[in-house]
Scaffold this active site. Structure first.
Site, PDB file in Angstrom:
ATOM      1  N   GLN A  47       7.135  -5.715   5.769  1.00  0.00           N
ATOM      2  CA  GLN A  47       7.918  -4.961   5.444  1.00  0.00           C
ATOM      3  C   GLN A  47       9.489  -4.395   6.260  1.00  0.00           C
ATOM      4  O   GLN A  47       9.259  -5.186   7.555  1.00  0.00           O
ATOM      5  CB  GLN A  47       7.072  -3.520   5.664  1.00  0.00           C
ATOM      6  CG  GLN A  47       5.867  -3.826   3.820  1.00  0.00           C
ATOM      7  CD  GLN A  47       4.710  -4.612   4.453  1.00  0.00           C
ATOM      8  OE1 GLN A  47       4.895  -4.611   5.667  1.00  0.00           O
ATOM      9  NE2 GLN A  47       3.977  -4.758   3.021  1.00  0.00           N
ATOM     10  N   CYS A  77       2.173   2.772   5.640  1.00  0.00           N
ATOM     11  CA  CYS A  77       2.432   1.597   5.919  1.00  0.00           C
ATOM     12  C   CYS A  77       1.742   1.841   7.495  1.00  0.00           C
ATOM     13  O   CYS A  77       2.661   2.299   8.058  1.00  0.00           O
ATOM     14  CB  CYS A  77       3.163   0.445   6.107  1.00  0.00           C
ATOM     15  SG  CYS A  77       3.223  -0.661   6.792  1.00  0.00           S
ATOM     16  N   ASN A  79       0.232  -0.298   9.877  1.00  0.00           N
ATOM     17  CA  ASN A  79       0.831  -0.781  10.822  1.00  0.00           C
ATOM     18  C   ASN A  79       2.668  -0.474  11.349  1.00  0.00           C
ATOM     19  O   ASN A  79       3.112  -0.475  12.394  1.00  0.00           O
ATOM     20  CB  ASN A  79       1.313  -2.339  11.142  1.00  0.00           C
ATOM     21  CG  ASN A  79      -0.095  -3.121  11.315  1.00  0.00           C
ATOM     22  OD1 ASN A  79      -1.121  -2.882  11.404  1.00  0.00           O
ATOM     23  ND2 ASN A  79      -0.977  -3.692  10.031  1.00  0.00           N
ATOM     24  N   ASN A 152      -1.412   4.650  -0.485  1.00  0.00           N
ATOM     25  CA  ASN A 152      -0.678   3.336  -1.613  1.00  0.00           C
ATOM     26  C   ASN A 152      -2.961   2.423  -1.651  1.00  0.00           C
ATOM     27  O   ASN A 152      -3.923   3.078  -1.174  1.00  0.00           O
ATOM     28  CB  ASN A 152      -0.146   2.557  -0.983  1.00  0.00           C
ATOM     29  CG  ASN A 152      -1.258   1.762   0.666  1.00  0.00           C
ATOM     30  OD1 ASN A 152      -2.453   2.293   0.744  1.00  0.00           O
ATOM     31  ND2 ASN A 152      -0.449   0.898   0.773  1.00  0.00           N
ATOM     32  N   HIS A 154      -5.797   0.731  -2.736  1.00  0.00           N
ATOM     33  CA  HIS A 154      -6.704  -0.607  -1.850  1.00  0.00           C
ATOM     34  C   HIS A 154      -8.161  -0.835  -3.259  1.00  0.00           C
ATOM     35  O   HIS A 154      -8.598   0.710  -3.653  1.00  0.00           O
ATOM     36  CB  HIS A 154      -7.655   0.085   0.009  1.00  0.00           C
ATOM     37  CG  HIS A 154      -6.087  -0.151   0.121  1.00  0.00           C
ATOM     38  ND1 HIS A 154      -5.218  -1.569   1.064  1.00  0.00           N
ATOM     39  CD2 HIS A 154      -5.059   0.255   0.804  1.00  0.00           C
ATOM     40  CE1 HIS A 154      -4.687  -1.046   1.809  1.00  0.00           C
ATOM     41  NE2 HIS A 154      -4.349  -0.100   1.276  1.00  0.00           N
ATOM     42  N   ASN A 185      -3.365  -3.485  -3.616  1.00  0.00           N
ATOM     43  CA  ASN A 185      -3.778  -4.102  -2.528  1.00  0.00           C
ATOM     44  C   ASN A 185      -5.264  -4.625  -2.713  1.00  0.00           C
ATOM     45  O   ASN A 185      -6.039  -4.192  -2.601  1.00  0.00           O
ATOM     46  CB  ASN A 185      -3.906  -3.359  -1.393  1.00  0.00           C
ATOM     47  CG  ASN A 185      -1.849  -2.885  -0.464  1.00  0.00           C
ATOM     48  OD1 ASN A 185      -0.973  -3.729  -0.766  1.00  0.00           O
ATOM     49  ND2 ASN A 185      -1.962  -1.734  -0.896  1.00  0.00           N
ATOM     50  N   GLU A 202      -1.685  -7.966   0.363  1.00  0.00           N
ATOM     51  CA  GLU A 202      -0.096  -6.887   0.198  1.00  0.00           C
ATOM     52  C   GLU A 202       0.168  -6.969  -1.048  1.00  0.00           C
ATOM     53  O   GLU A 202       1.284  -7.998  -1.714  1.00  0.00           O
ATOM     54  CB  GLU A 202       0.318  -6.546   1.306  1.00  0.00           C
ATOM     55  CG  GLU A 202      -0.971  -6.299   3.090  1.00  0.00           C
ATOM     56  CD  GLU A 202       0.135  -6.059   3.523  1.00  0.00           C
ATOM     57  OE1 GLU A 202       0.862  -4.981   3.056  1.00  0.00           O
ATOM     58  OE2 GLU A 202       0.569  -5.790   4.801  1.00  0.00           O
ATOM     59  N   CYS A 211      -3.266  -5.549   8.293  1.00  0.00           N
ATOM     60  CA  CYS A 211      -2.386  -4.502   6.660  1.00  0.00           C
ATOM     61  C   CYS A 211      -3.561  -3.567   7.557  1.00  0.00           C
ATOM     62  O   CYS A 211      -5.101  -3.106   7.824  1.00  0.00           O
ATOM     63  CB  CYS A 211      -2.763  -5.085   5.593  1.00  0.00           C
ATOM     64  SG  CYS A 211      -2.986  -3.634   4.645  1.00  0.00           S
ATOM     65  N   GLY A 212      -2.695  -2.137   8.168  1.00  0.00           N
ATOM     66  CA  GLY A 212      -3.147  -0.820   8.842  1.00  0.00           C
ATOM     67  C   GLY A 212      -3.707  -0.232   7.930  1.00  0.00           C
ATOM     68  O   GLY A 212      -4.902   0.363   7.886  1.00  0.00           O
ATOM     69  N   THR A 213      -3.597  -0.049   6.504  1.00  0.00           N
ATOM     70  CA  THR A 213      -4.065   1.034   5.475  1.00  0.00           C
ATOM     71  C   THR A 213      -5.186  -0.106   5.205  1.00  0.00           C
ATOM     72  O   THR A 213      -6.146   0.998   4.802  1.00  0.00           O
ATOM     73  CB  THR A 213      -2.388   1.055   4.286  1.00  0.00           C
ATOM     74  OG1 THR A 213      -2.636   0.149   3.841  1.00  0.00           O
ATOM     75  CG2 THR A 213      -1.659   1.889   5.247  1.00  0.00           C
ATOM     76  N   GLY A 214      -5.046  -1.032   5.189  1.00  0.00           N
ATOM     77  CA  GLY A 214      -5.872  -1.869   4.178  1.00  0.00           C
ATOM     78  C   GLY A 214      -7.279  -2.195   5.159  1.00  0.00           C
ATOM     79  O   GLY A 214      -8.575  -1.798   4.448  1.00  0.00           O
TER      80      GLY A 214
END
Length: 267
Positions: A47, A77, A79, A152, A154, A185, A202, A211-214
């Site tokens: 990113q 995001c 991370n 976002n 997932h 994602n 992603e 992936c932090g949000t993942g």
């Protein structure tokens, strides 16, 4: 030539090119983002991040614009947010497309208050109403997923062996399924004695080392199903994040960041 200074950083191998445009504006086209993110012909990243001045005085310390490797713009995001806090060098409140995120510097790690997870079908969004704790859908052997929004979308599959899933093939298929109007994602999670082992496809970036949000979305889904309790260690190919969530509250994410190098480029 107009030279623009940038920082190359990563969080558990999920890597970013970060421009600081808080004092000097920087506008990027999708084509420019793709060129900069190209690992062979550009700088290379999952990113690209642009730090900006906040949209309104007093609401945040800074704003953050996030572009995927394919040039698309996204709202969140995790991370990258940790990397921006580390780059700032102090606790900071960041304005993102997913809302205000507070970052706190710790001993060798950064903690982000990721806000409340989105658990309603229209928050993600999905194409039509369904129970996000157990979606009645499947793709080949991947069935009974959960869905969570962390700013976002997932989708999370709990499997017996995450390494055995052909995510490079199934990831794009699920990402672009009409069930997900804004794409999605794709997370494949395996519950183990030491926490959750996770691989993520992603949207707009493909397979990434972390992936932090993942990790946040997967922990939320696992806690909702009573598979784990928070805080929980989420192990990704690039390293481990600590995720905490109590139902009804915000999600907390803690993990390390690395500053790789600083450079200049003529965009």
């Amino acid at each position: 030539m107009a030279q623009h200074r940038f920082h190359k950083m990563h969080g558990l191998g999920n890597d970013f090119v970060i421009f600081d445009a808080r004092e000097h504006d920087l506008s990027l086209t999708a084509e420019q983002v793709r060129a900069l993110a190209d690992r062979h012909l550009g700088i290379g990243c999952d990113q690209l991040i642009v730090m900006r001045a906040p949209s309104a005085t007093g609401t945040a310390d800074m704003a953050m614009q996030i572009f995927n490797h394919d040039g698309s713009e996204v709202s969140a995001c995790g991370n990258a947010t940790r990397c921006v806090v580390a780059l700032a060098g102090h606790d900071v409140l960041i304005e993102t497309g997913a809302g205000l995120l507070r970052g706190t510097l710790g001993d060798g790690a950064v903690t982000i208050d990721m806000g409340l997870p989105g658990l309603e079908w229209d928050t993600l969004p999905l194409a039509y109403p369904m129970d996000t704790a157990h979606l009645p859908v499947g793709w080949e052997d991947l069935t009974d997923p959960a869905a969570v929004s962390m700013g976002n979308p997932h989708v999370i599959f709990f499997v017996a062996d995450g390494a055995a899933v052909d995510l490079e093939r199934l990831g794009p298929l699920i990402e672009h399924d009409p069930l997900f109007p804004e794409r999605v994602n794709v997370n494949v999670a395996q519950i183990a004695d030491d926490g959750i082992h996770l691989r993520v496809w992603e949207r707009g970036a493909g397979l990434t080392l972390a992936c932090g949000t993942g990790a946040c979305a997967t922990a939320v889904a696992a806690i909702r199903r009573k598979l784990v309790t928070g805080p929980v260690q989420v192990h990704l190919p690039g390293g481990t994040l600590t995720i905490d969530w109590q139902p009804g509250g915000p999600v907390s994410m803690t993990g390390p960041t690395t500053h790789v190098f600083t450079g200049e480029i003529d965009i």
